[in-house]
Design an enzyme around this catalytic site. Structure first.
Site, PDB file in Angstrom:
ATOM      1  N   LYS A  91       0.816  -1.215   0.000  1.00 27.61           N
ATOM      2  CA  LYS A  91       0.000   0.000   0.000  1.00 27.61           C
ATOM      3  C   LYS A  91       0.848   1.263   0.000  1.00 27.61           C
ATOM      4  O   LYS A  91       0.465   2.279  -0.583  1.00 27.61           O
ATOM      5  CB  LYS A  91      -0.989  -0.022   1.164  1.00 27.61           C
TER       6      LYS A  91
ATOM      7  N   LYS B 165      -6.573 -11.995 -10.828  1.00 28.41           N
ATOM      8  CA  LYS B 165      -7.855 -12.392 -10.274  1.00 28.41           C
ATOM      9  C   LYS B 165      -8.942 -11.393 -10.662  1.00 28.41           C
ATOM     10  O   LYS B 165      -8.653 -10.289 -11.087  1.00 28.41           O
ATOM     11  CB  LYS B 165      -7.752 -12.421  -8.736  1.00 28.41           C
TER      12      LYS B 165
ATOM     13  N   LYS C 129     -12.623  -6.282  -7.130  1.00 24.04           N
ATOM     14  CA  LYS C 129     -13.760  -5.443  -6.764  1.00 24.04           C
ATOM     15  C   LYS C 129     -13.726  -4.098  -7.466  1.00 24.04           C
ATOM     16  O   LYS C 129     -14.740  -3.469  -7.679  1.00 24.04           O
ATOM     17  CB  LYS C 129     -13.766  -5.211  -5.236  1.00 24.04           C
TER      18      LYS C 129
END
Ligand code: TRP
Length: 336
Positions: A113, A195, A198
């Site tokens: 992050k 993958k 979201k």
């Protein structure tokens, strides 16, 4: 004997997709009758990476609605929103004194992050695993159904729990990752890269909120190729992924038909027609997703019902959290 406590959380940072369904929600639904389950929306956690909160409330409501639409029964489980349970924040405060800057800086998710948002390396980001530990320990959960990427956070939760027990006396059982035997189904994006996500890679991700036409379009443009060069070829990942999806939503007969076509194909004699396979997959996918989408939409169009459900979830979660917190305060000496 009382049932073991299961807990998991989902950050409301985008739209739930097929990977979430088959990797998480489907298992939650199975667990709900077997265990004492707590499932929550981690909206505090989302503040560490998403400071703009304009759509936060709506996203939280959507996640709750989609979870119910997938089969979670709010009568059977505690389905709640993290920020409705202030006990978590108090436990987070205590656990922060047991977490060391050095170990927090070393976690993979933190480093990632920092790389992604170098201008917003806030303390919440650093102590993300401490808040996650508080989420888990506040209900003294022992089973935490999560993906592999959460293993390190779980290990830290165990460390904090052990330090607490060692310093103040035994309050917490140690939490471990949990999934029904075997590997979790892995679903790639329709481009075969990475993958489903979201918030990223949206054209290659099938969302539980996608309408029929969108599902058709996305599957139609999924990556394929000219077909196998020899009989019984090993499938490249993007083709394997289409078969994985087919197995999840189509009938066994459909799956074996396309498996056979694939295995009998070779250069100059390609039996498998990816166009037909995708059309079939799209229709079966629609049959799977549409009822979930519609149920979730119904719930979201009934904010009163949704808020009653959320309040009830908070009550259940707070009752359990308060019991733990009383023991915690007593052990530390902050209670009366
Ligand atoms: N960190 C988790 C994720 O990104 C979300 C989460 C927050 C969580 N608190 C939790 C998961 C507690 C399990 C238990 O997916």
């Amino acid at each position: 004997m009382s049932k073991e406590v299961v807990l998991s959380g989902i950050r409301p940072t985008g739209f739930l997709h097929l990977g979430n369904y088959f990797g998480a929600m489907r298992n939650f639904v199975r667990m709900q009758s077997e265990f004492d389950c707590y499932f929550f929306v981690a909206n505090w956690h989302s503040l560490t990476t998403h400071p703009d909160t304009q759509t936060l409330r709506q996203s939280v409501h959507r996640v709750i609605a989609e979870n119910i639409a997938c089969g979670l029964d709010p009568e059977q489980v505690a389905l709640y929103v993290q920020s409705d349970v202030p006990e978590i924040a108090e436990l987070y405060l205590y656990l922060n004194m047991l977490a060391y800057k050095g170990e927090l800086e070393k976690t993979v998710t933190f480093k990632e992050k920092v790389r992604l948002q170098p201008d917003n390396v806030n303390a919440g980001l650093l102590t993300y695993p401490v808040l996650q530990a508080a989420d888990i320990l506040i209900h003294r959960a022992v089973k935490v159904p999560v993906g592999k990427d959460q293993e390190q956070n779980l290990e830290m939760a165990r460390n904090f729990a052990e330090r607490f027990n060692h310093r103040y006396g035994d309050v917490f059982p140690l939490p471990y990752g949990f999934n029904y035997g075997g590997e979790l189904v892995k679903i790639l994006g329709l481009d075969g890269e990475g993958k489903m996500s979201k918030s990223e890679n949206q054209l290659s991700t099938l969302y539980l909120a996608d309408d029929d036409e969108t599902i058709r379009k996305k599957i139609a443009r999924a990556k394929t190729d000219q077909g196998p060069a020899t009989e019984n070829s090993v499938k490249p990942p993007y083709i394997e992924n289409l078969f994985t999806l087919l197995k999840l939503v189509s009938t066994p007969d459909t799956v074996s038909k396309f498996e056979e076509d694939y295995n009998m194909s070779q250069q100059g004699d390609c039996r498998i027609r990816y166009g037909d396979m995708k059309k079939q997959l799209a229709e079966d996918m629609i049959r799977f997703i549409a009822p979930i989408r519609e149920k979730a939409a119904d719930l979201q169009s009934n904010p009163e019902l949704l808020s009653t459900i959320i309040k009830k979830g908070a009550e259940k979660a707070r009752a359990s959290a308060a019991t733990t917190l009383t023991q915690v305060r007593k052990a530390i000496g902050t209670g009366n």
